[in-house]
Motif scaffolding. Structure first.
Motif, PDB file in Angstrom:
ATOM      1  N   GLU A  75       0.831  -1.205   0.000  1.00 40.04           N
ATOM      2  CA  GLU A  75       0.000   0.000   0.000  1.00 40.04           C
ATOM      3  C   GLU A  75       0.864   1.253   0.000  1.00 40.04           C
ATOM      4  N   GLY A  76       0.437   2.223  -0.788  1.00 36.86           N
ATOM      5  CA  GLY A  76       1.134   3.506  -0.798  1.00 36.86           C
ATOM      6  C   GLY A  76       2.236   3.613  -1.822  1.00 36.86           C
ATOM      7  N   THR A  77       2.578   2.522  -2.455  1.00 34.64           N
ATOM      8  CA  THR A  77       3.668   2.579  -3.451  1.00 34.64           C
ATOM      9  C   THR A  77       3.105   2.816  -4.853  1.00 34.64           C
ATOM     10  N   ASP A  78       4.026   3.114  -5.772  1.00 33.94           N
ATOM     11  CA  ASP A  78       3.649   3.409  -7.153  1.00 33.94           C
ATOM     12  C   ASP A  78       4.209   2.331  -8.079  1.00 33.94           C
ATOM     13  N   SER A  79       3.546   2.146  -9.224  1.00 36.07           N
ATOM     14  CA  SER A  79       4.076   1.217 -10.201  1.00 36.07           C
ATOM     15  C   SER A  79       3.493   1.512 -11.576  1.00 36.07           C
ATOM     16  N   ALA A  80       3.954   0.769 -12.548  1.00 34.47           N
ATOM     17  CA  ALA A  80       3.471   0.978 -13.908  1.00 34.47           C
ATOM     18  C   ALA A  80       3.369  -0.346 -14.638  1.00 34.47           C
ATOM     19  N   LEU A  81       2.377  -0.433 -15.497  1.00 31.66           N
ATOM     20  CA  LEU A  81       2.188  -1.573 -16.383  1.00 31.66           C
ATOM     21  C   LEU A  81       2.381  -1.076 -17.806  1.00 31.66           C
ATOM     22  N   ARG A  82       2.771  -2.008 -18.676  1.00 29.88           N
ATOM     23  CA  ARG A  82       3.064  -1.589 -20.042  1.00 29.88           C
ATOM     24  C   ARG A  82       2.525  -2.599 -21.030  1.00 29.88           C
ATOM     25  N   CYS A  83       2.096  -2.067 -22.168  1.00 29.47           N
ATOM     26  CA  CYS A  83       1.727  -2.918 -23.296  1.00 29.47           C
ATOM     27  C   CYS A  83       2.469  -2.456 -24.527  1.00 29.47           C
ATOM     28  N   ASN A  84       3.121  -3.395 -25.180  1.00 36.55           N
ATOM     29  CA  ASN A  84       3.776  -3.133 -26.461  1.00 36.55           C
ATOM     30  C   ASN A  84       2.961  -3.779 -27.560  1.00 36.55           C
ATOM     31  N   PHE A  85       2.873  -3.080 -28.679  1.00 36.09           N
ATOM     32  CA  PHE A  85       2.098  -3.588 -29.806  1.00 36.09           C
ATOM     33  C   PHE A  85       3.040  -3.912 -30.961  1.00 36.09           C
ATOM     34  N   THR A  86       2.781  -5.028 -31.621  1.00 32.12           N
ATOM     35  CA  THR A  86       3.655  -5.441 -32.718  1.00 32.12           C
ATOM     36  C   THR A  86       3.374  -4.652 -33.985  1.00 32.12           C
ATOM     37  N   THR A  87       2.292  -3.891 -33.986  1.00 36.01           N
ATOM     38  CA  THR A  87       1.972  -3.049 -35.129  1.00 36.01           C
ATOM     39  C   THR A  87       1.328  -1.752 -34.624  1.00 36.01           C
TER      40      THR A  87
ATOM     41  N   TYR B  86       2.997   1.547 -28.127  1.00 44.44           N
ATOM     42  CA  TYR B  86       2.972   1.120 -26.728  1.00 44.44           C
ATOM     43  C   TYR B  86       2.062   2.021 -25.906  1.00 44.44           C
ATOM     44  N   SER B  87       1.643   1.474 -24.762  1.00 48.80           N
ATOM     45  CA  SER B  87       0.814   2.229 -23.822  1.00 48.80           C
ATOM     46  C   SER B  87       1.221   1.844 -22.412  1.00 48.80           C
ATOM     47  N   THR B  88       1.036   2.763 -21.487  1.00 45.23           N
ATOM     48  CA  THR B  88       1.367   2.505 -20.086  1.00 45.23           C
ATOM     49  C   THR B  88       0.192   2.855 -19.188  1.00 45.23           C
ATOM     50  N   LEU B  89       0.161   2.182 -18.042  1.00 41.43           N
ATOM     51  CA  LEU B  89      -0.811   2.487 -16.999  1.00 41.43           C
ATOM     52  C   LEU B  89      -0.037   2.666 -15.701  1.00 41.43           C
ATOM     53  N   HIS B  90      -0.114   3.862 -15.134  1.00 36.00           N
ATOM     54  CA  HIS B  90       0.586   4.150 -13.888  1.00 36.00           C
ATOM     55  C   HIS B  90      -0.395   4.123 -12.732  1.00 36.00           C
ATOM     56  N   ILE B  91       0.026   3.474 -11.659  1.00 37.06           N
ATOM     57  CA  ILE B  91      -0.783   3.418 -10.440  1.00 37.06           C
ATOM     58  C   ILE B  91      -0.008   4.135  -9.347  1.00 37.06           C
ATOM     59  N   ARG B  92      -0.608   5.152  -8.810  1.00 40.39           N
ATOM     60  CA  ARG B  92       0.033   5.949  -7.766  1.00 40.39           C
ATOM     61  C   ARG B  92      -0.628   5.633  -6.423  1.00 40.39           C
TER      62      ARG B  92
END
Lengths: 110, 113
Positions: A15-27, A70-76
């Motif tokens: 709890e309280g930490t930050d992170s990020a998820l990522r998606c890369n697209f081949t096209t 690519y796209s990212t999702l950041h969780i704060r």
């Protein structure tokens, strides 16, 4: 082959930490959506982006506007209720179906 | 946040039986998608509609699956003769347009014994 590569596949946060998820697209993709799936299977829409960034509370998503690869999702300030499996899904062209990533299982602990 | 209603929530069928599930899209959403999510979290697109017309569908859908979205009635997805490999979560989603945000229902979890 898979058009959407999602990473990491699993993530544990305190709890309280930050992170990020990522998606890369081949096209090149036209748009991207992010969802969270709870333990009962319900898919909740988090973001829809055709470009740029969007923010909603502690969540922020970005979609690379230049290459559209690519796209990212950041969780704060992660909270317990953020636990779930996060999916990105991207659309290649007008009216085309979404291609989903394989999900990132996020576990937030006290 | 979704107003897409899927029924039933759970469905148990024997092999060879018909399995039918329904979806009421969010009001004002003419576009409906059906996806299959397997136990490995892989999503497979099945079919989509705009109003009552099929936009796209995959081969599997053409052969053993039937789907429709009649006017003034729920959309439906039916497997004519269920197979063990059909066991999955079937998700319906609706959208205001063909290139807009999708809103999913809670899904129908099908178990084929």
């Amino acid at each position: 082959g898979d058009q959407v590569e999602q990473s990491p596949s699993a993530l544990s946060l305190h709890e309280g930490t930050d992170s990020a998820l990522r998606c890369n697209f081949t096209t090149t993709m036209r748009s991207v959506q992010w969802f969270r799936q709870n333990s009962r299977g319900s898919l909740i829409s988090l973001f829809y982006l055709a470009s740029g960034t969007k923010e909603n509370g502690r969540l922020k998503s970005a979609f690379d506007s230049k290459e559209r690869r690519y796209s990212t999702l950041h969780i704060r300030d992660a909270q317990l209720e953020d636990s779930g499996t996060y999916f990105c899904a991207a659309e290649q062209g007008t009216g085309s179906k979404l291609s989903f990533g394989k999900g990132a299982k996020l576990t937030v602990s006290p | 946040n979704s107003k897409v209603i899927q029924t039933p929530r759970y469905l148990v069928k024997g092999q060879g039986q018909k399995a039918k599930m329904r979806c009421i899209p969010e009001k004002g959403h003419p576009v409906v998608f059906w996806y299959q999510q397997n136990k490995n979290n892989e999503f497979k697109f099945l079919i989509n509609f705009q109003n009552q017309e099929v936009l796209q569908q995959i081969d599997m859908t053409e052969k053993r699956f039937s789907a429709e979205c009649p006017s003034n009635s729920p959309c439906s997805l039916e497997i004519q003769s269920s197979e063990a490999g059909d066991s999955a979560l079937y998700l319906c989603a609706s959208s205001p347009g063909t290139n807009e945000r999708l809103f999913f229902g809670h899904g129908t979890k099908l178990s084929v014994l």
